[in-house]
Design an enzyme around this catalytic site. Structure first.
Site, PDB file in Angstrom:
ATOM      1  N   ASP A  25      -2.482  12.175   9.214  1.00 46.62           N
ATOM      2  CA  ASP A  25      -3.803  11.978   8.602  1.00 46.62           C
ATOM      3  C   ASP A  25      -4.517  13.310   8.682  1.00 46.62           C
ATOM      4  O   ASP A  25      -4.333  14.037   9.672  1.00 46.62           O
ATOM      5  CB  ASP A  25      -4.589  10.907   9.399  1.00 46.62           C
ATOM      6  CG  ASP A  25      -5.837  10.428   8.670  1.00 46.62           C
ATOM      7  OD1 ASP A  25      -6.659  11.271   8.270  1.00 46.62           O
ATOM      8  OD2 ASP A  25      -5.997   9.206   8.516  1.00 46.62           O
ATOM      9  N   ALA A  31      -4.342   9.607  18.328  1.00 39.50           N
ATOM     10  CA  ALA A  31      -2.959   9.136  18.125  1.00 39.50           C
ATOM     11  C   ALA A  31      -2.306   9.928  16.991  1.00 39.50           C
ATOM     12  O   ALA A  31      -1.149  10.347  17.089  1.00 39.50           O
ATOM     13  CB  ALA A  31      -2.941   7.640  17.818  1.00 39.50           C
ATOM     14  N   LYS A  32      -3.055  10.149  15.905  1.00 36.45           N
ATOM     15  CA  LYS A  32      -2.506  10.929  14.789  1.00 36.45           C
ATOM     16  C   LYS A  32      -2.341  12.397  15.188  1.00 36.45           C
ATOM     17  O   LYS A  32      -1.399  13.065  14.730  1.00 36.45           O
ATOM     18  CB  LYS A  32      -3.400  10.802  13.556  1.00 36.45           C
ATOM     19  CG  LYS A  32      -3.330   9.441  12.877  1.00 36.45           C
ATOM     20  CD  LYS A  32      -1.945   9.141  12.312  1.00 36.45           C
ATOM     21  CE  LYS A  32      -1.977   8.006  11.291  1.00 36.45           C
ATOM     22  NZ  LYS A  32      -0.630   7.558  10.908  1.00 36.45           N
ATOM     23  N   TYR A  51      -7.641   6.362  17.131  1.00 37.05           N
ATOM     24  CA  TYR A  51      -6.804   6.634  15.944  1.00 37.05           C
ATOM     25  C   TYR A  51      -6.633   8.140  15.752  1.00 37.05           C
ATOM     26  O   TYR A  51      -5.517   8.633  15.536  1.00 37.05           O
ATOM     27  CB  TYR A  51      -7.453   6.014  14.700  1.00 37.05           C
ATOM     28  CG  TYR A  51      -6.767   6.375  13.405  1.00 37.05           C
ATOM     29  CD1 TYR A  51      -5.602   5.730  13.006  1.00 37.05           C
ATOM     30  CD2 TYR A  51      -7.288   7.385  12.577  1.00 37.05           C
ATOM     31  CE1 TYR A  51      -4.968   6.064  11.818  1.00 37.05           C
ATOM     32  CE2 TYR A  51      -6.658   7.722  11.383  1.00 37.05           C
ATOM     33  CZ  TYR A  51      -5.502   7.062  11.012  1.00 37.05           C
ATOM     34  OH  TYR A  51      -4.874   7.401   9.838  1.00 37.05           O
ATOM     35  N   ARG A  81       0.825  -1.214   0.000  1.00 38.84           N
ATOM     36  CA  ARG A  81       0.000   0.000   0.000  1.00 38.84           C
ATOM     37  C   ARG A  81       0.865   1.273   0.000  1.00 38.84           C
ATOM     38  O   ARG A  81       1.799   1.375  -0.798  1.00 38.84           O
ATOM     39  CB  ARG A  81      -0.976  -0.059   1.182  1.00 38.84           C
ATOM     40  CG  ARG A  81      -2.035  -1.167   0.965  1.00 38.84           C
ATOM     41  CD  ARG A  81      -2.780  -1.542   2.235  1.00 38.84           C
ATOM     42  NE  ARG A  81      -3.506  -0.467   2.879  1.00 38.84           N
ATOM     43  CZ  ARG A  81      -4.738  -0.060   2.592  1.00 38.84           C
ATOM     44  NH1 ARG A  81      -5.412  -0.678   1.626  1.00 38.84           N
ATOM     45  NH2 ARG A  81      -5.316   0.910   3.258  1.00 38.84           N
TER      46      ARG A  81
HETATM   47  N1  LIG Z   1      -4.784   4.637   3.233  1.00 43.79           N
HETATM   48  C1  LIG Z   1      -5.274   5.868   3.376  1.00 43.79           C
HETATM   49  O1  LIG Z   1      -6.176   6.280   2.616  1.00 43.79           O
HETATM   50  C2  LIG Z   1      -4.765   6.756   4.458  1.00 43.79           C
HETATM   51  C3  LIG Z   1      -5.503   7.890   4.808  1.00 43.79           C
HETATM   52  C4  LIG Z   1      -5.010   8.707   5.819  1.00 43.79           C
HETATM   53  C5  LIG Z   1      -3.831   8.399   6.453  1.00 43.79           C
HETATM   54  N2  LIG Z   1      -3.140   7.287   6.094  1.00 43.79           N
HETATM   55  C6  LIG Z   1      -1.877   6.993   6.773  1.00 43.79           C
HETATM   56  O2  LIG Z   1      -0.905   6.675   5.797  1.00 43.79           O
HETATM   57  C7  LIG Z   1      -0.052   5.612   6.273  1.00 43.79           C
HETATM   58  C8  LIG Z   1      -0.097   4.443   5.307  1.00 43.79           C
HETATM   59  O3  LIG Z   1      -1.457   4.085   5.075  1.00 43.79           O
HETATM   60  P1  LIG Z   1      -1.840   2.591   4.658  1.00 43.79           P
HETATM   61  O4  LIG Z   1      -3.304   2.588   4.463  1.00 43.79           O
HETATM   62  O5  LIG Z   1      -0.946   2.117   3.578  1.00 43.79           O
HETATM   63  O6  LIG Z   1      -1.476   1.845   6.016  1.00 43.79           O
HETATM   64  P2  LIG Z   1      -1.927   0.365   6.455  1.00 43.79           P
HETATM   65  O7  LIG Z   1      -1.944  -0.490   5.261  1.00 43.79           O
HETATM   66  O8  LIG Z   1      -3.193   0.472   7.256  1.00 43.79           O
HETATM   67  O9  LIG Z   1      -0.761  -0.003   7.488  1.00 43.79           O
HETATM   68  C9  LIG Z   1       0.599   0.071   7.100  1.00 43.79           C
HETATM   69  C10 LIG Z   1       1.391  -0.965   7.806  1.00 43.79           C
HETATM   70  O10 LIG Z   1       1.494  -0.675   9.192  1.00 43.79           O
HETATM   71  C11 LIG Z   1       2.033  -1.842   9.770  1.00 43.79           C
HETATM   72  N3  LIG Z   1       1.703  -1.955  11.187  1.00 43.79           N
HETATM   73  C12 LIG Z   1       0.533  -1.737  11.811  1.00 43.79           C
HETATM   74  N4  LIG Z   1       0.657  -2.019  13.138  1.00 43.79           N
HETATM   75  C13 LIG Z   1       1.943  -2.414  13.333  1.00 43.79           C
HETATM   76  C14 LIG Z   1       2.688  -2.853  14.451  1.00 43.79           C
HETATM   77  N5  LIG Z   1       2.154  -2.957  15.675  1.00 43.79           N
HETATM   78  N6  LIG Z   1       3.980  -3.199  14.276  1.00 43.79           N
HETATM   79  C15 LIG Z   1       4.543  -3.125  13.061  1.00 43.79           C
HETATM   80  N7  LIG Z   1       3.896  -2.713  11.959  1.00 43.79           N
HETATM   81  C16 LIG Z   1       2.606  -2.368  12.092  1.00 43.79           C
HETATM   82  C17 LIG Z   1       1.481  -3.025   8.983  1.00 43.79           C
HETATM   83  O11 LIG Z   1       2.589  -3.848   8.607  1.00 43.79           O
HETATM   84  P3  LIG Z   1       2.409  -5.432   8.285  1.00 43.79           P
HETATM   85  O12 LIG Z   1       1.336  -5.500   7.223  1.00 43.79           O
HETATM   86  O13 LIG Z   1       3.730  -5.864   7.813  1.00 43.79           O
HETATM   87  O14 LIG Z   1       1.995  -6.080   9.576  1.00 43.79           O
HETATM   88  C18 LIG Z   1       0.803  -2.359   7.780  1.00 43.79           C
HETATM   89  O15 LIG Z   1       1.060  -2.993   6.557  1.00 43.79           O
HETATM   90  C19 LIG Z   1      -0.559   5.283   7.667  1.00 43.79           C
HETATM   91  O16 LIG Z   1       0.187   5.978   8.615  1.00 43.79           O
HETATM   92  C20 LIG Z   1      -1.990   5.762   7.656  1.00 43.79           C
HETATM   93  O17 LIG Z   1      -2.472   6.090   8.934  1.00 43.79           O
HETATM   94  C21 LIG Z   1      -3.584   6.454   5.106  1.00 43.79           C
END
Ligand SMILES: NC(=O)c1ccc[n+]([C@@H]2O[C@H](COP(=O)([O-])OP(=O)(O)OC[C@H]3O[C@@H](n4cnc5c(N)ncnc54)[C@H](OP(=O)(O)O)[C@@H]3O)[C@@H](O)[C@H]2O)c1
Length: 250
Positions: free
Chosen positions: A145, A161-162, A158, A19
């Site tokens: 975020d 935390a952010k 969440y 992702r």
């Molecule tokens: N996707 C969106 O639309 C969106 C919107 C706003 C903000 N964000 C922010 O952008 C960033 C990336 O988004 P995303 O959607 O790609 O994230 P995601 O897929 O929800 O999570 C990213 C990775 O975080 C790792 N993770 C979670 N808990 C963990 C832990 N306890 N120890 C180690 N690793 C951990 C996981 O790794 P593993 O899979 O290897 O376990 C997961 O693949 C995040 O910070 C998210 O909050 C995303």
């Protein structure tokens, strides 16, 4: 056009297997960086990404597996990276737990997981990385975020935390300047959660309230991370929203 601005630089990216994290890894690698890619449970995706990138440049990518909730192991991640590549030029705190925690049903383990991955781990990773970053005028990029400013309904833990991570970004910018720049990227809707928690109606509502009338792509976040690392020598303590205009119409 391919930039080579990051040749010889070493960057640690957390949650990098898939992702948004994988898009960040690909873009930084394309610009020449050597990478330490952290993952936890996404073993297969992490190894596939490592193979893909090492095929492009041999031995340019190392993997580190860790649960970021195990705080005592965080300094070791930084140490492993520095031992392998000789320095650390940038840290990208991308890993994050994300799920609803409606008030009345919040557990201590929800708190520990959400605050641990989104706030506590970035703090302790940054603390461990700071001496290395200082010695090379490096930088930190946190992925926050847009809901750090305007909380997402039912996502109490969440959202705070952010919000903490946004505060940490500004605090660290004060603590680590002038040697180290610290900034953040605040994504809007980029990739829907994989657990199906956003149904079609919710998705369309979010899109309709986004000025560009679509969700973004992981590489939109990666481009902003690249900018903050490679193209922003006079930018610190800032949080850039990459959200298609969602935050001005929420
Ligand atoms: N996707 C969106 O639309 C969106 C919107 C706003 C903000 N964000 C922010 O952008 C960033 C990336 O988004 P995303 O959607 O790609 O994230 P995601 O897929 O929800 O999570 C990213 C990775 O975080 C790792 N993770 C979670 N808990 C963990 C832990 N306890 N120890 C180690 N690793 C951990 C996981 O790794 P593993 O899979 O290897 O376990 C997961 O693949 C995040 O910070 C998210 O909050 C995303």
């Amino acid at each position: 056009m391919t930039s080579t601005q990051l040749y010889g630089k070493t960057i640690l990216v957390t949650g990098a297997a898939k992702r948004v994290g994988a898009a960040i890894a690909r873009r930084l690698h394309r610009a020449g960086a050597n990478l330490t890619l952290h993952y936890h449970s996404s073993e297969h995706e992490a190894h596939t990404l490592q193979s893909e990138l090492n095929l492009q440049r041999a031995q340019s990518v190392m993997l580190v597996k860790a649960d970021l909730l195990e705080t005592e192991g965080l300094a070791e991640i930084v140490k492993t990276c520095v031992e392998r590549f000789g320095s650390l030029d940038a840290l990208v705190n991308n890993a994050s737990a994300f799920y609803p925690t409606p008030l009345g049903a919040i557990s201590v383990s929800d708190w520990d997981e959400m605050a641990g991955s989104n706030l506590k781990a970035p703090l302790f990773l940054s603390q461990a990385a700071a001496p290395h970053l200082k010695s090379v005028a490096g930088c930190i990029v946190n992925i926050t975020d847009i809901h750090a400013e305007r909380p997402l309904k039912n996502y109490v833990v969440y959202s705070i935390a952010k919000a903490g991570l946004a505060g940490l970004t500004r605090s660290l910018a004060r603590e680590l300047g002038p040697e180290v720049r610290v900034n953040a990227v605040a994504p809007g809707p980029i990739a829907w959660p994989e657990d199906g928690s956003f149904d079609e109606v919710t998705r369309q509502r979010v899109i309709s309230h986004t000025l560009l009338k679509r969700i973004g792509e992981p590489d939109d976040i990666a481009r902003a991370v690249y900018y903050l690392i490679a193209e922003a020598p006079y930018v610190t303590g800032q949080i850039i929203a990459v959200d298609g205009g969602r935050s001005v119409s929420m």
